[in-house]
Design an enzyme around this catalytic site. Sequence first.
Site, PDB file in Angstrom:
ATOM      1  N   ASN A  13      -0.069  11.896   0.434  1.00  0.00           N
ATOM      2  CA  ASN A  13       0.683  10.713   0.017  1.00  0.00           C
ATOM      3  C   ASN A  13       1.203  10.902  -1.405  1.00  0.00           C
ATOM      4  O   ASN A  13       0.593  11.635  -2.177  1.00  0.00           O
ATOM      5  CB  ASN A  13      -0.221   9.467   0.047  1.00  0.00           C
ATOM      6  CG  ASN A  13      -0.415   8.935   1.456  1.00  0.00           C
ATOM      7  OD1 ASN A  13       0.532   8.793   2.200  1.00  0.00           O
ATOM      8  ND2 ASN A  13      -1.651   8.646   1.815  1.00  0.00           N
ATOM      9  N   GLU A  64     -12.302   5.049  -6.052  1.00  0.00           N
ATOM     10  CA  GLU A  64     -10.934   5.322  -5.606  1.00  0.00           C
ATOM     11  C   GLU A  64     -10.174   6.149  -6.647  1.00  0.00           C
ATOM     12  O   GLU A  64     -10.132   5.801  -7.823  1.00  0.00           O
ATOM     13  CB  GLU A  64     -10.205   3.993  -5.381  1.00  0.00           C
ATOM     14  CG  GLU A  64      -8.949   4.128  -4.582  1.00  0.00           C
ATOM     15  CD  GLU A  64      -9.206   4.531  -3.141  1.00  0.00           C
ATOM     16  OE1 GLU A  64      -8.474   5.412  -2.652  1.00  0.00           O
ATOM     17  OE2 GLU A  64     -10.118   3.976  -2.513  1.00  0.00           O
ATOM     18  N   ASP A  65      -9.609   7.262  -6.210  1.00  0.00           N
ATOM     19  CA  ASP A  65      -8.687   8.077  -7.015  1.00  0.00           C
ATOM     20  C   ASP A  65      -9.295   8.578  -8.323  1.00  0.00           C
ATOM     21  O   ASP A  65      -8.659   8.547  -9.380  1.00  0.00           O
ATOM     22  CB  ASP A  65      -7.391   7.300  -7.278  1.00  0.00           C
ATOM     23  CG  ASP A  65      -6.542   7.199  -6.018  1.00  0.00           C
ATOM     24  OD1 ASP A  65      -6.928   7.795  -5.000  1.00  0.00           O
ATOM     25  OD2 ASP A  65      -5.499   6.536  -6.045  1.00  0.00           O
ATOM     26  N   ASN A  96      -3.696   6.644   8.214  1.00  0.00           N
ATOM     27  CA  ASN A  96      -3.828   5.774   7.049  1.00  0.00           C
ATOM     28  C   ASN A  96      -5.291   5.374   6.863  1.00  0.00           C
ATOM     29  O   ASN A  96      -5.938   4.909   7.800  1.00  0.00           O
ATOM     30  CB  ASN A  96      -2.966   4.516   7.260  1.00  0.00           C
ATOM     31  CG  ASN A  96      -2.731   3.756   5.990  1.00  0.00           C
ATOM     32  OD1 ASN A  96      -3.642   3.567   5.195  1.00  0.00           O
ATOM     33  ND2 ASN A  96      -1.508   3.287   5.796  1.00  0.00           N
ATOM     34  N   ARG A 150      -6.441  10.370 -10.819  1.00  0.00           N
ATOM     35  CA  ARG A 150      -5.768  11.088  -9.729  1.00  0.00           C
ATOM     36  C   ARG A 150      -5.229  10.068  -8.738  1.00  0.00           C
ATOM     37  O   ARG A 150      -5.757   9.875  -7.659  1.00  0.00           O
ATOM     38  CB  ARG A 150      -6.743  12.042  -9.040  1.00  0.00           C
ATOM     39  CG  ARG A 150      -6.073  13.046  -8.106  1.00  0.00           C
ATOM     40  CD  ARG A 150      -7.027  13.554  -7.064  1.00  0.00           C
ATOM     41  NE  ARG A 150      -7.493  12.493  -6.168  1.00  0.00           N
ATOM     42  CZ  ARG A 150      -6.814  12.035  -5.123  1.00  0.00           C
ATOM     43  NH1 ARG A 150      -5.608  12.507  -4.844  1.00  0.00           N
ATOM     44  NH2 ARG A 150      -7.324  11.073  -4.360  1.00  0.00           N
ATOM     45  N   TYR A 184       0.871  -1.173   0.000  1.00  0.00           N
ATOM     46  CA  TYR A 184       0.000   0.000   0.000  1.00  0.00           C
ATOM     47  C   TYR A 184       0.908   1.224   0.000  1.00  0.00           C
ATOM     48  O   TYR A 184       2.024   1.168  -0.500  1.00  0.00           O
ATOM     49  CB  TYR A 184      -0.937  -0.088   1.221  1.00  0.00           C
ATOM     50  CG  TYR A 184      -2.062   0.909   1.242  1.00  0.00           C
ATOM     51  CD1 TYR A 184      -2.856   1.153   0.112  1.00  0.00           C
ATOM     52  CD2 TYR A 184      -2.364   1.607   2.409  1.00  0.00           C
ATOM     53  CE1 TYR A 184      -3.898   2.055   0.154  1.00  0.00           C
ATOM     54  CE2 TYR A 184      -3.407   2.513   2.462  1.00  0.00           C
ATOM     55  CZ  TYR A 184      -4.166   2.743   1.330  1.00  0.00           C
ATOM     56  OH  TYR A 184      -5.196   3.645   1.377  1.00  0.00           O
ATOM     57  N   ASP A 195     -13.610   6.658  -1.161  1.00  0.00           N
ATOM     58  CA  ASP A 195     -12.632   6.564  -0.080  1.00  0.00           C
ATOM     59  C   ASP A 195     -11.818   7.839   0.069  1.00  0.00           C
ATOM     60  O   ASP A 195     -11.458   8.224   1.183  1.00  0.00           O
ATOM     61  CB  ASP A 195     -11.702   5.367  -0.324  1.00  0.00           C
ATOM     62  CG  ASP A 195     -10.773   5.123   0.849  1.00  0.00           C
ATOM     63  OD1 ASP A 195     -11.273   5.059   1.982  1.00  0.00           O
ATOM     64  OD2 ASP A 195      -9.554   5.007   0.630  1.00  0.00           O
ATOM     65  N   ASP A 196     -11.501   8.516  -1.034  1.00  0.00           N
ATOM     66  CA  ASP A 196     -10.701   9.738  -0.960  1.00  0.00           C
ATOM     67  C   ASP A 196     -11.453  10.853  -0.245  1.00  0.00           C
ATOM     68  O   ASP A 196     -10.846  11.702   0.410  1.00  0.00           O
ATOM     69  CB  ASP A 196     -10.308  10.201  -2.365  1.00  0.00           C
ATOM     70  CG  ASP A 196      -9.585   9.116  -3.134  1.00  0.00           C
ATOM     71  OD1 ASP A 196      -8.495   8.726  -2.687  1.00  0.00           O
ATOM     72  OD2 ASP A 196     -10.109   8.639  -4.155  1.00  0.00           O
ATOM     73  N   LYS A 208      -5.877  -1.868  -2.422  1.00  0.00           N
ATOM     74  CA  LYS A 208      -6.954  -1.606  -1.467  1.00  0.00           C
ATOM     75  C   LYS A 208      -7.655  -2.899  -1.068  1.00  0.00           C
ATOM     76  O   LYS A 208      -7.919  -3.147   0.121  1.00  0.00           O
ATOM     77  CB  LYS A 208      -7.981  -0.654  -2.092  1.00  0.00           C
ATOM     78  CG  LYS A 208      -7.493   0.777  -2.253  1.00  0.00           C
ATOM     79  CD  LYS A 208      -7.619   1.562  -0.968  1.00  0.00           C
ATOM     80  CE  LYS A 208      -7.229   3.010  -1.168  1.00  0.00           C
ATOM     81  NZ  LYS A 208      -7.365   3.810   0.060  1.00  0.00           N
TER      82      LYS A 208
END
Length: 588
Positions: A425, A262-263, A470, A172, A119, A285-286, A190
């Site tokens: 991150n 995600e992203d 995290n 992203r 991760y 999640d972001d 993930k």
Amino acid sequence: MAQGLVRRESVEAEMHRSGDKGTTSVYTKKRGYDVTRTPHLNKGLAFSFEERLQLGIHGLLPPCFVSQDVQLLRVLKNYDMKRDDLDRYVFLMGLQDRNEKLFYRLITSDVERFMPIIYTPTVGLACQQYGLIFRRPRGLFITIHDRGHIASILQNWPENSIKAVCVTDGERILGLGDLGCHGMGIPVGKLALYTACGGMSPQHCLPVMLDVGTDNEAMLKDPLYIGLRHKRIRGQAYDELLDEFMKAVSDRYGMDCLIQFEDFANVNAFRLLSKYRNKYCTFNDDIQGTAAVAVAGLLAALRITKSKMCDHTIVFQGAGEAAMGIAELITMAMEKEGLTKEESLKKIWMVDSKGLIVKGRDHLTHEKERFAHEHPQMKRLEDVVRELKPTAIIGVAAVAGAFSEQIIRDMASFNKRPIIFALSNPTSKSECTAEQCYTFTEGRAIFASGSPFDPVTLPDGRTFYPGQGNNAYIFPGVGLGVTACTLRHITEDVFLTAAEALAQLVTENDLAEGRLYPPLSSIRDVSLKLAAKIMEHAYEHNMATLRPEPSDKDAYIRSICYSTDYDDFVADSYRWPDDCMTVQSCKL
């Protein structure tokens, strides 16, 4: 022969040999070579002599019999021989492709050691080099050109009982930008943590890449790039792809199948969450996972400052998905303490690439407008901090070094215990290091970071263990809790419940050492406790659809968790595991 499928011509041949012209039972066994090449069945040299005989793999393996403990020792010795973290990542992904149980036994044996490899931060480097290290595809790759056929593509996935899907379009990736199809490393990573940290079976998890192209010129010119070689397709075609995907997943796996976004870039993340959150079982999640882990850290920090959330003024460096998500959850926590929505919003200030977000500034999005206050425009974060004198600053813009020495010293000058969260991150994008934060505040800062930092020892001998904010503290537990009680929709209250539960698990000893989160070594137990709390919340608010309601939520959660112990393929009587034999009645 493919798992669970019996080819018609094979059936006909068998019936011809037996003279049966009607119905026949066909036993399709995944035997021999196939068993040793199927990750969730393979046990390597741990197959017993009886298993080798009955599975038809006697002679395909060396004549040595070793336990999983010895296999783990061999893996660790090989791991220690790797030169750098990228090599270690490739090695671990190879193990996951060969022997799934052993892979998860390794990760859970020392989560603190291996999580930074599978991760953040190493997964960021892996995504950048994904075309180079690509070996065996994991998950589903669905492209913009597959519109109209997504349901058929989902049928190609061999597992029928999917409970959690993690999907990205690669625009992203962490703080690294548009990596296109190479962003697949994120859903894969993930979902590995869904299992390692949350106890969900890997057979219930599906990583998905929605490849709509990339605007990254370097990727498009790279001969090793594995995705579509054209610019990103946006607009109606993009929206139709997402609509079809969401419907196809829910049609095949049920309306309670969790779909984690995600992203995705800001331009899509907020609107897609708003569009789908009340129609499907989904979260971003972001936006929401990051919010929960950050708010959990703040709630833990309040135990140090002996204050309430509503006592604080918070400045964000960044105004994207993470900042908005955290800010929204903070306002919910403040409202819970008695403030109105308007009063809560006034406690939060945001700084983006153009400076302080204030009323009257041009081209503010709807999300930013909510946090725009009456104030003269200011360009520099240093000036904003000096002017507003916040009690907490939170960095989520992936601007390396944004928290300068001057900012950190200023925070320490007007706060006895300044709260400084550098959450971007990977590590290379962090707003400041743990050492800088503790040194410039003489150990008075309450610090958390997005990526891991080593312990810091000050000249006076005090040692601090930086808390890593995290998302893995949140999304595995949320995923397990949501799927365990089969929620159909995920409200913001679920994430506030998770944040409060996580903060309560931080001990006084943790706080004394500078930790705002439980040690990563306990993350499996943390996730199970969060899942149980979410289940309690869901049943209390009539959100859960699982019936009957489990009387002991904690025991129920533990009963459904994935075990890394090998399955026995031979019992007292001749028994095949489900994946090694399917019985089908075929009528021609």
